[in-house]
Design a protein around this motif. Sequence first.
Motif, PDB file in Angstrom:
ATOM      1  N   UNK A   3       0.927  -1.139  -0.127  1.00 26.83           N
ATOM      2  CA  UNK A   3       0.190   0.111   0.081  1.00 26.83           C
ATOM      3  C   UNK A   3       0.790   1.590  -0.132  1.00 26.83           C
ATOM      4  N   UNK A   4      -0.054   2.509  -0.712  1.00 33.17           N
ATOM      5  CA  UNK A   4       0.555   3.169  -0.573  1.00 33.17           C
ATOM      6  C   UNK A   4       0.655   4.552   0.727  1.00 33.17           C
ATOM      7  N   UNK A   5       1.254   5.072   1.880  1.00 33.99           N
ATOM      8  CA  UNK A   5       1.169   5.215   2.503  1.00 33.99           C
ATOM      9  C   UNK A   5       0.713   6.689   3.492  1.00 33.99           C
ATOM     10  N   UNK A   6      -0.332   7.378   3.791  1.00 37.13           N
ATOM     11  CA  UNK A   6      -0.696   8.578   4.239  1.00 37.13           C
ATOM     12  C   UNK A   6      -0.506   8.062   5.936  1.00 37.13           C
ATOM     13  N   UNK A   7       0.849   8.831   6.540  1.00 32.20           N
ATOM     14  CA  UNK A   7       0.506   9.245   7.188  1.00 32.20           C
ATOM     15  C   UNK A   7       0.126   9.510   8.108  1.00 32.20           C
ATOM     16  N   UNK A  19      -1.434 -13.331   9.598  1.00 30.56           N
ATOM     17  CA  UNK A  19      -2.585 -14.077   9.875  1.00 30.56           C
ATOM     18  C   UNK A  19      -3.920 -14.072   9.274  1.00 30.56           C
ATOM     19  N   UNK A  20      -4.208 -12.624   8.652  1.00 28.89           N
ATOM     20  CA  UNK A  20      -5.271 -11.986   7.611  1.00 28.89           C
ATOM     21  C   UNK A  20      -4.530 -10.965   6.848  1.00 28.89           C
ATOM     22  N   UNK A  21      -4.750 -11.427   5.798  1.00 26.36           N
ATOM     23  CA  UNK A  21      -3.700 -10.283   5.016  1.00 26.36           C
ATOM     24  C   UNK A  21      -4.527  -9.171   3.685  1.00 26.36           C
ATOM     25  N   UNK A  22      -4.930  -8.381   3.823  1.00 27.71           N
ATOM     26  CA  UNK A  22      -5.160  -7.538   3.075  1.00 27.71           C
ATOM     27  C   UNK A  22      -4.743  -6.836   2.310  1.00 27.71           C
ATOM     28  N   UNK A  23      -4.655  -7.189   0.782  1.00 31.78           N
ATOM     29  CA  UNK A  23      -3.355  -6.692   0.116  1.00 31.78           C
ATOM     30  C   UNK A  23      -4.417  -5.361  -0.936  1.00 31.78           C
ATOM     31  N   UNK A  24      -3.462  -4.802  -0.755  1.00 35.01           N
ATOM     32  CA  UNK A  24      -4.141  -3.142  -1.097  1.00 35.01           C
ATOM     33  C   UNK A  24      -4.311  -2.879  -2.778  1.00 35.01           C
ATOM     34  N   UNK A  25      -3.031  -3.824  -2.795  1.00 34.28           N
ATOM     35  CA  UNK A  25      -2.805  -4.025  -4.340  1.00 34.28           C
ATOM     36  C   UNK A  25      -2.185  -2.321  -4.783  1.00 34.28           C
ATOM     37  N   UNK A  26      -1.702  -2.024  -4.602  1.00 41.17           N
ATOM     38  CA  UNK A  26      -0.679  -0.839  -4.969  1.00 41.17           C
ATOM     39  C   UNK A  26      -2.130   1.215  -4.536  1.00 41.17           C
ATOM     40  N   UNK A  27      -3.198   0.762  -3.744  1.00 37.49           N
ATOM     41  CA  UNK A  27      -3.911   1.007  -3.117  1.00 37.49           C
ATOM     42  C   UNK A  27      -3.089   1.985  -2.101  1.00 37.49           C
ATOM     43  N   UNK A  28      -3.552   2.693  -1.055  1.00 41.89           N
ATOM     44  CA  UNK A  28      -4.207   3.670   0.017  1.00 41.89           C
ATOM     45  C   UNK A  28      -4.005   3.195   0.915  1.00 41.89           C
ATOM     46  N   UNK A  29      -2.944   3.084   2.063  1.00 43.76           N
ATOM     47  CA  UNK A  29      -3.482   3.322   3.191  1.00 43.76           C
ATOM     48  C   UNK A  29      -3.453   4.465   4.345  1.00 43.76           C
ATOM     49  N   UNK A  30      -4.418   4.941   5.073  1.00 48.22           N
ATOM     50  CA  UNK A  30      -4.701   6.345   5.952  1.00 48.22           C
ATOM     51  C   UNK A  30      -5.342   5.928   6.814  1.00 48.22           C
ATOM     52  N   UNK A  31      -5.428   6.645   8.039  1.00 48.83           N
ATOM     53  CA  UNK A  31      -5.628   6.966   9.676  1.00 48.83           C
ATOM     54  C   UNK A  31      -6.926   6.737   9.272  1.00 48.83           C
ATOM     55  N   UNK A  47      -8.098   1.625   4.240  1.00 49.36           N
ATOM     56  CA  UNK A  47      -7.465   1.284   2.813  1.00 49.36           C
ATOM     57  C   UNK A  47      -8.389   1.471   1.646  1.00 49.36           C
ATOM     58  N   UNK A  48      -7.753   2.561   0.985  1.00 46.91           N
ATOM     59  CA  UNK A  48      -8.231   3.321  -0.272  1.00 46.91           C
ATOM     60  C   UNK A  48      -8.056   3.123  -1.614  1.00 46.91           C
ATOM     61  N   UNK A  49      -9.088   3.028  -2.679  1.00 43.39           N
ATOM     62  CA  UNK A  49      -8.460   2.307  -3.538  1.00 43.39           C
ATOM     63  C   UNK A  49      -7.867   3.789  -4.982  1.00 43.39           C
TER      64      UNK A  49
END
Length: 412
Positions: free
Chosen positions: A26-30, A59-71, A383-385
């Motif tokens: 994931x791309x990350x805005x922190x 144990x659990x994985x979310x594939x952001x597939x190049x999307x974005x993670x933000x708070x 997790x944003x697309x």
Amino acid sequence: MPQDSEAVASGEARASATFDLVISRAHVFDGRRALAGPHDVAVDGGQIVSVSAEPLRGRQVVDAAGGWVVPGLIDTHIHFYDVHAVRDPQSMRAFEEEELPGRLGLFLDHGITTIKSVGDPTDGILKTRDALAAGALRGPRLLATGCGITGRDGHPAATVFSGNPWARERFAAEVGGVREMRDLVHHLADRKVDAIKLLSEGACAHSGGPAYLWRNPAFPDGVELERLPRELLRAGIETGHERGLRVTVHTTQQAAAREAIEAGADGLEHGVTVEPLTDHALIDLMLEHGTTYTPTLWIDAHPDARGNLKKVAGAGVRIALGSDTFSGRGLFGANTLEEAELMAGAGMTPTQVLTAATSGAARQCVRPDLGTVAPGKRADLLVLNADPTADIGNLRDLGVVVLNGEIAVDKR
């Protein structure tokens, strides 16, 4: 062991560990800036434990597939109880049993993981806060001031609740003297509220103070109010600070905003909305005192409100997102996203808006554990697309909501 060797060993241990949850690639805005390159974000026990450029195992994985993670987003100014429907014990109970659970869920469905109530009935909103914290209700983390504090016949007592005396006693607390103000703030602090909210433009005893004509479509002729007397304003703020609580003040005029800051207010709810902000020394005062400015554009489409936000944001004043959303107009959660878009439309960059909705809002709420993607912080994550730093509207392209380390919404 040499420092470089320690770092390598730490990195190897992290890479070989298996975490409760990993959001991968994931791309990350922190909370303040976008990190360079894709990262994996690991969560254990409700806390972020790693933000790594190297792949991590979960144990659990979310594939952001190049999307974005933000708070997770934070709305610092909401009114949750239905001010029109709640008129007696029966209607209060009906709202809590039939309407409240679904409306709480709407916030999560739109990516808002923390809300701050700033003027709901104290007993009801604190009961709701406790039920959410205990897991008995599904919804965002709830922070609450309890009732808003105003002067005799002030806003919202003499405006919103003028025809609803039962709700008036519960949503708004009217005070007429310094001792009454101090006693009330102590009472709220004893109830373990998260902050105190005062309403400046709303009392009858401001000697020589200019009147303020409160306008609303429901009151086309306006309701004339006067500002809270300085001694009451100062007493409320000082008492809140004595109890370790942040105190914010509802203002709409420059003169009221200056009074609030000079009295020690930590933040302005609404800020300056009914006139152009021409007092540049007021902006300097905000910067000097570290005052947070919450523009609430969703509730006030006045062009001065937007122009004033552009001025204060451009000067570097701290901004927090707060929509002033309430039952009966729009949709909880969606209104918060509209607020973000209005802030961008007023001239703030997407990064500035994201900061106001995450780390800036967390600062306003005195919750340093929230609003940031970093080890040791609470795992409230979206997790944003698509890239919200390019277009704030991409907050609507939501894939996953993580609350306290658990997947709360999955739209994939």
